[in-house]
Design a protein around this motif. Structure first.
Motif, PDB file in Angstrom:
ATOM      1  N   UNK A  70       0.848  -1.188   0.000  1.00  0.00           N
ATOM      2  CA  UNK A  70       0.000   0.000   0.000  1.00  0.00           C
ATOM      3  C   UNK A  70       0.884   1.239   0.000  1.00  0.00           C
ATOM      4  N   UNK A  71       0.521   2.223  -0.810  1.00  0.00           N
ATOM      5  CA  UNK A  71       1.268   3.478  -0.839  1.00  0.00           C
ATOM      6  C   UNK A  71       0.306   4.653  -0.708  1.00  0.00           C
ATOM      7  N   UNK A  72       0.819   5.788  -0.239  1.00  0.00           N
ATOM      8  CA  UNK A  72       0.011   7.016  -0.303  1.00  0.00           C
ATOM      9  C   UNK A  72      -0.169   7.408  -1.766  1.00  0.00           C
ATOM     10  N   UNK A  73      -1.074   8.314  -2.028  1.00  0.00           N
ATOM     11  CA  UNK A  73      -1.268   8.794  -3.393  1.00  0.00           C
ATOM     12  C   UNK A  73      -0.177   9.772  -3.823  1.00  0.00           C
ATOM     13  N   UNK A  74       0.507  10.373  -2.871  1.00  0.00           N
ATOM     14  CA  UNK A  74       1.553  11.344  -3.154  1.00  0.00           C
ATOM     15  C   UNK A  74       2.888  10.622  -3.317  1.00  0.00           C
ATOM     16  N   UNK A  75       3.441  10.650  -4.523  1.00  0.00           N
ATOM     17  CA  UNK A  75       4.700   9.960  -4.803  1.00  0.00           C
ATOM     18  C   UNK A  75       5.857  10.511  -3.977  1.00  0.00           C
TER      19      UNK A  75
END
Length: 196
Positions: free
Chosen positions: A94-99
């Motif tokens: 899972x990652x945040x939407x902000x790269x």
């Protein structure tokens, strides 16, 4: 040291560098449980609904084969990006939407060998997140939660100061490498999630 990253059917393979780990945690949130139901794969969550996650720098994740099988979904327009494999629906992370936020929560079901996971990342249960959403009795870890949160924040800020470049999950423009499938509110409700 590196651990193998592999989907269930073996079409996607790679490795994670263990020297860039922030913390290992068990998350019992309703959204992780909803995601597991959406994947429709046994073993993603434990009997109480917990997902074993290793929070780390996404630069430590490398795919060596099968990258065309990687896909992305989100439980809502603003929710986490949840990466998985199309071939066998193995969750990757899972990652945040902000790269620019250097964080990925790798789901340990795709890591091996199993005996090295504890050795590399510490024992399960040291940091528990969202214990109140567990399907059974789970002991909260307030001190572990605070210490783990501090370690994650410190590492994210450090990566930002080093001006870390794009990683596996985002292109040079900061966009996800795959089109994000976003569930509708009805689909999310049917799965029992509350991601917003």
């Amino acid at each position: 040291m590196a651990l193998s990253l592999r989907c269930e059917c073996g079409r996607v393979q790679g490795r994670v560098e263990t020297d860039q780990v922030y913390v290992r945690a068990k998350c019992y949130c309703r959204d992780c449980q909803a995601y597991a139901r959406w994947l429709d794969r046994p073993g993603v969550v434990d009997a109480q609904g917990g997902t074993d996650i290793v929070a780390m720098n996404p630069a430590a994740v490398h795919i060596t084969s099968g990258d065309e099988q990687i896909a992305c979904m989100s439980l809502s327009e603003k929710g986490l990006l949840r990466w998985y494999t199309v071939c066998c629906r193995t969750p990757l992370g899972n990652t945040p939407r902000d790269a620019k936020v250097s964080y990925v929560g790798i789901v340990t079901t795709g890591l091996s060998p199993a005996w090295e996971i504890d050795q590399a990342f510490g024992a399960q249960g040291e940091v528990v997140i969202n214990a109140g959403s567990a399907a059974g009795k789970v002991k909260a870890t307030p001190v572990g939660f605070v210490v783990g949160g501090w370690r994650i924040l410190r590492n994210i800020v450090g990566a930002r100061l080093r001006k870390q470049g794009p990683t596996l999950f985002f292109d040079g423009e900061g966009q996800p490498i795959r089109k994000v499938e976003v569930l509708s509110a009805a689909e999310r409700a049917a799965l029992g999630g509350n991601d917003a």
